[in-house]
Design a protein around this motif. Structure first.
Motif, PDB file in Angstrom:
ATOM      1  N   PRO A   1     -43.233 -50.527 -39.580  1.00  0.00           N
ATOM      2  CA  PRO A   1     -44.003 -51.728 -39.235  1.00  0.00           C
ATOM      3  C   PRO A   1     -43.620 -52.898 -40.128  1.00  0.00           C
ATOM      4  CG  PRO A   1     -45.351 -50.204 -40.501  1.00  0.00           C
ATOM      5  CD  PRO A   1     -44.058 -49.494 -40.243  1.00  0.00           C
ATOM      6  N   LYS A   2     -43.696 -54.087 -39.581  1.00  0.00           N
ATOM      7  CA  LYS A   2     -43.370 -55.282 -40.361  1.00  0.00           C
ATOM      8  C   LYS A   2     -44.493 -55.560 -41.359  1.00  0.00           C
ATOM      9  CE  LYS A   2     -41.924 -60.109 -39.893  1.00  0.00           C
ATOM     10  NZ  LYS A   2     -40.680 -59.901 -40.645  1.00  0.00           N
ATOM     11  N   VAL A   3     -44.103 -55.745 -42.603  1.00  0.00           N
ATOM     12  CA  VAL A   3     -45.071 -55.948 -43.686  1.00  0.00           C
ATOM     13  C   VAL A   3     -44.900 -57.369 -44.208  1.00  0.00           C
ATOM     14  CG1 VAL A   3     -45.877 -55.142 -45.930  1.00  0.00           C
ATOM     15  CG2 VAL A   3     -44.911 -53.518 -44.294  1.00  0.00           C
ATOM     16  N   ILE A   4     -46.016 -58.111 -44.274  1.00  0.00           N
ATOM     17  CA  ILE A   4     -45.991 -59.480 -44.776  1.00  0.00           C
ATOM     18  C   ILE A   4     -46.718 -59.530 -46.123  1.00  0.00           C
ATOM     19  CG2 ILE A   4     -45.819 -60.459 -42.475  1.00  0.00           C
ATOM     20  CD1 ILE A   4     -48.801 -61.004 -42.555  1.00  0.00           C
ATOM     21  N   GLN A   5     -46.757 -60.721 -46.707  1.00  0.00           N
ATOM     22  CA  GLN A   5     -47.353 -60.878 -48.034  1.00  0.00           C
ATOM     23  C   GLN A   5     -48.817 -60.472 -48.064  1.00  0.00           C
ATOM     24  OE1 GLN A   5     -46.336 -61.736 -51.025  1.00  0.00           O
ATOM     25  NE2 GLN A   5     -44.243 -62.442 -50.747  1.00  0.00           N
ATOM     26  N   SER A   6     -49.558 -60.798 -47.007  1.00  0.00           N
ATOM     27  CA  SER A   6     -50.996 -60.539 -46.997  1.00  0.00           C
ATOM     28  C   SER A   6     -51.357 -59.126 -46.543  1.00  0.00           C
ATOM     29  CB  SER A   6     -51.701 -61.548 -46.087  1.00  0.00           C
ATOM     30  OG  SER A   6     -51.173 -61.482 -44.766  1.00  0.00           O
ATOM     31  N   SER A   7     -50.368 -58.296 -46.257  1.00  0.00           N
ATOM     32  CA  SER A   7     -50.650 -56.930 -45.806  1.00  0.00           C
ATOM     33  C   SER A   7     -51.249 -56.115 -46.944  1.00  0.00           C
ATOM     34  CB  SER A   7     -49.365 -56.260 -45.305  1.00  0.00           C
ATOM     35  OG  SER A   7     -48.814 -56.958 -44.219  1.00  0.00           O
ATOM     36  N   PRO A   8     -52.143 -55.172 -46.637  1.00  0.00           N
ATOM     37  CA  PRO A   8     -52.708 -54.327 -47.706  1.00  0.00           C
ATOM     38  C   PRO A   8     -51.650 -53.417 -48.299  1.00  0.00           C
ATOM     39  CG  PRO A   8     -53.427 -53.566 -45.548  1.00  0.00           C
ATOM     40  CD  PRO A   8     -52.712 -54.861 -45.312  1.00  0.00           C
ATOM     41  N   LEU A   9     -51.923 -52.950 -49.509  1.00  0.00           N
ATOM     42  CA  LEU A   9     -50.952 -52.110 -50.197  1.00  0.00           C
ATOM     43  C   LEU A   9     -50.719 -50.782 -49.479  1.00  0.00           C
ATOM     44  CD1 LEU A   9     -51.925 -52.594 -53.968  1.00  0.00           C
ATOM     45  CD2 LEU A   9     -49.968 -53.553 -52.761  1.00  0.00           C
ATOM     46  N   GLU A  10     -51.696 -50.301 -48.713  1.00  0.00           N
ATOM     47  CA  GLU A  10     -51.523 -49.028 -48.030  1.00  0.00           C
ATOM     48  C   GLU A  10     -50.362 -49.072 -47.049  1.00  0.00           C
ATOM     49  OE1 GLU A  10     -54.344 -50.616 -48.368  1.00  0.00           O
ATOM     50  OE2 GLU A  10     -55.468 -49.310 -49.745  1.00  0.00           O
ATOM     51  N   GLU A  11     -50.113 -50.250 -46.464  1.00  0.00           N
ATOM     52  CA  GLU A  11     -49.012 -50.361 -45.507  1.00  0.00           C
ATOM     53  C   GLU A  11     -47.645 -50.355 -46.188  1.00  0.00           C
ATOM     54  OE1 GLU A  11     -49.507 -53.656 -42.905  1.00  0.00           O
ATOM     55  OE2 GLU A  11     -51.541 -53.080 -42.285  1.00  0.00           O
ATOM     56  N   ARG A  12     -47.620 -50.508 -47.496  1.00  0.00           N
ATOM     57  CA  ARG A  12     -46.342 -50.482 -48.224  1.00  0.00           C
ATOM     58  C   ARG A  12     -46.032 -49.105 -48.793  1.00  0.00           C
ATOM     59  NH1 ARG A  12     -43.997 -55.434 -49.564  1.00  0.00           N
ATOM     60  NH2 ARG A  12     -45.231 -57.259 -48.999  1.00  0.00           N
ATOM     61  N   THR A  13     -46.876 -48.115 -48.556  1.00  0.00           N
ATOM     62  CA  THR A  13     -46.588 -46.765 -49.030  1.00  0.00           C
ATOM     63  C   THR A  13     -45.293 -46.273 -48.400  1.00  0.00           C
ATOM     64  OG1 THR A  13     -48.943 -46.294 -49.313  1.00  0.00           O
ATOM     65  CG2 THR A  13     -47.457 -44.410 -49.169  1.00  0.00           C
ATOM     66  N   PHE A  14     -44.430 -45.711 -49.240  1.00  0.00           N
ATOM     67  CA  PHE A  14     -43.061 -45.432 -48.807  1.00  0.00           C
ATOM     68  C   PHE A  14     -42.542 -44.210 -49.545  1.00  0.00           C
ATOM     69  CE2 PHE A  14     -38.422 -46.423 -48.698  1.00  0.00           C
ATOM     70  CZ  PHE A  14     -38.277 -46.612 -47.342  1.00  0.00           C
ATOM     71  N   ILE A  15     -41.705 -43.423 -48.866  1.00  0.00           N
ATOM     72  CA  ILE A  15     -41.012 -42.282 -49.483  1.00  0.00           C
ATOM     73  C   ILE A  15     -39.543 -42.430 -49.143  1.00  0.00           C
ATOM     74  CG2 ILE A  15     -40.841 -39.782 -49.686  1.00  0.00           C
ATOM     75  CD1 ILE A  15     -43.671 -39.553 -48.692  1.00  0.00           C
TER      76      ILE A  15
END
Length: 393
Positions: free
Chosen positions: A247-261
């Motif tokens: 998913p596209k992640v922008i500056q205002s996105s919550p940190l949960e959407e940036r979880t990555f492996i």
């Protein structure tokens, strides 16, 4: 005859060397050093085998490498001008040329050793690793024509990495690349996972601004009390255009959407991308992290601190023996009250219009009055030597 046999048997089984008994088993029954080392250094091949997931190495024969070194040494020795300058201590080296030669020869292997030392490959890919043959030139703009490079583990403060850096590397315009920036130590809820701070895919050549931004840049935010965090840039070479299922992640996105492996993501697209470039830096807390949590994330900043339990103070005694009464009584008083009392006592002897007296050169050589109590003598010696509470004021 019986006595003789007993003496011989006791000498045979009793290990004596240089008049000292040897403890443990006899050498004939003990394991050898090799067996002991093999037991200590045992590694399971299934879990310890490393897999090279990068570009194949450019192999050179041993004779070619030896001939190149010999020819280089021969050229240096035949240059009389270099020898004369070296003898007169006037030989200067072009550092930019030396760095260029280093980047073309052994720098990828040095970077791999440093990355393994910091555990970068282990936490990114598990058993996988790669040799970064592509040099990544990453610099943060500090304004006023100052730039801070990202090397291999150098320290960059959060205030110096507020905006995304400039990235350059050698590439033609026909190739496609993917650039990813992840934090290996900064996940707030799941320690085994990462945060995706920046990802740009399908970059034509070295024009990062023309690529497809999957995750907009997020500044580093190492938590207070957790030490240094690792932030890793990895450049991947694409075999063609790749559509990542992210998913596209922008500056205002919550940190949960940036979880990555990284390992799971690379395992999914390993047939289309190959890691070729690596650079990383370390980052620790500063005041801008608190502002980021309060104003950007709109949440309270988590702080990790040591919780020291209060020291145990035994109950008071009616007649404490062999204890200085001033130190004994201070245990049961409020520390703020003691510091205030000491400060007021010290300020009585200070004059704002006179320079303070010079400290004694030999504090222990100056005698104290004989009628001074022992506890007061100890207190005066501490003041002279700068010990104890005098350092708190």
């Amino acid at each position: 005859m019986l006595k003789t046999f007993r003496v011989i048997s006791s000498v045979q089984f009793q290990q004596i060397r240089l008049a000292h008994r040897i403890r443990g088993k006899a050498p004939i029954y003990c394991r050898t050093i090799k067996e002991r080392l093999d037991e200590l250094n045992y590694k399971d091949e299934v879990y310890s085998t490393r897999i090279d997931i990068g570009l194949p190495r450019i192999k050179k024969s041993a004779s070619d490498s030896r001939n190149e070194r010999l020819q280089h040494v021969k050229n240096l020795k035949t240059d009389k001008n270099l020898e004369q300058l070296a003898r007169n201590h006037k030989l200067s080296i072009d550092l930019s040329e030396a760095r260029s030669d280093w980047l073309k020869t052994i720098s990828p292997y040095h970077k791999r050793q440093i990355a393994e030392h910091y555990g970068v490959f282990e936490h990114l890919y598990g058993e996988g690793y790669f040799i970064p043959f592509m040099n990544l030139d990453i610099q943060y703009n500090l304004k006023n024509d100052l730039f801070l490079p990202v090397c291999c583990g150098n320290v960059i403060k959060p205030a110096e990495a507020l905006e995304y850096p400039t990235v350059s590397y050698e590439s033609d315009g026909d190739s496609l690349w993917t650039l990813a920036l992840t934090s290996l130590d900064g996940h707030l809820t799941e320690g085994e996972k990462e945060y995706l701070h920046w990802m740009v895919a399908n970059i034509p050549g070295d024009s990062v601004e023309k690529g497809d931004t999957i995750a907009e840049y997020l500044r580093p935010f190492p938590l207070k009390g957790t030490g240094y965090h690792r932030y890793v840039f990895v450049l991947y070479k694409q075999d063609g255009h790749v559509s990542y299922d992210l998913p596209k992640v922008i500056q205002s996105s919550p940190l949960e959407e940036r979880t990555f492996i990284t390992r799971e993501w690379y395992k999914q697209y390993q047939d289309a991308i190959t890691p070729v470039g690596l650079a990383f830096f370390q980052c620790d807390w500063d005041q801008t992290v608190r502002d980021f949590f309060h104003h950007t994330l709109k949440t309270k900043e988590p702080i990790y601190e040591y919780d020291f339990p209060e020291p145990y103070i035994r109950p008071q005694e009616w007649f404490p023996r062999r204890k200085a009464f001033n130190i004994y009584m201070d245990k049961y008083r409020d520390p703020k009250e003691i510091n205030k009392e000491y400060l007021l006592t010290k300020l009585k002897k200070e004059d704002p219009f006179k320079t303070p007296p010079a400290p004694l050169r030999f504090p222990n050589a100056h005698p104290l009055p004989r009628n001074m109590p022992s506890w007061l003598k100890l207190h005066e010696r501490k003041i002279r030597l700068g010990w104890g509470r005098v350092n708190d004021v």
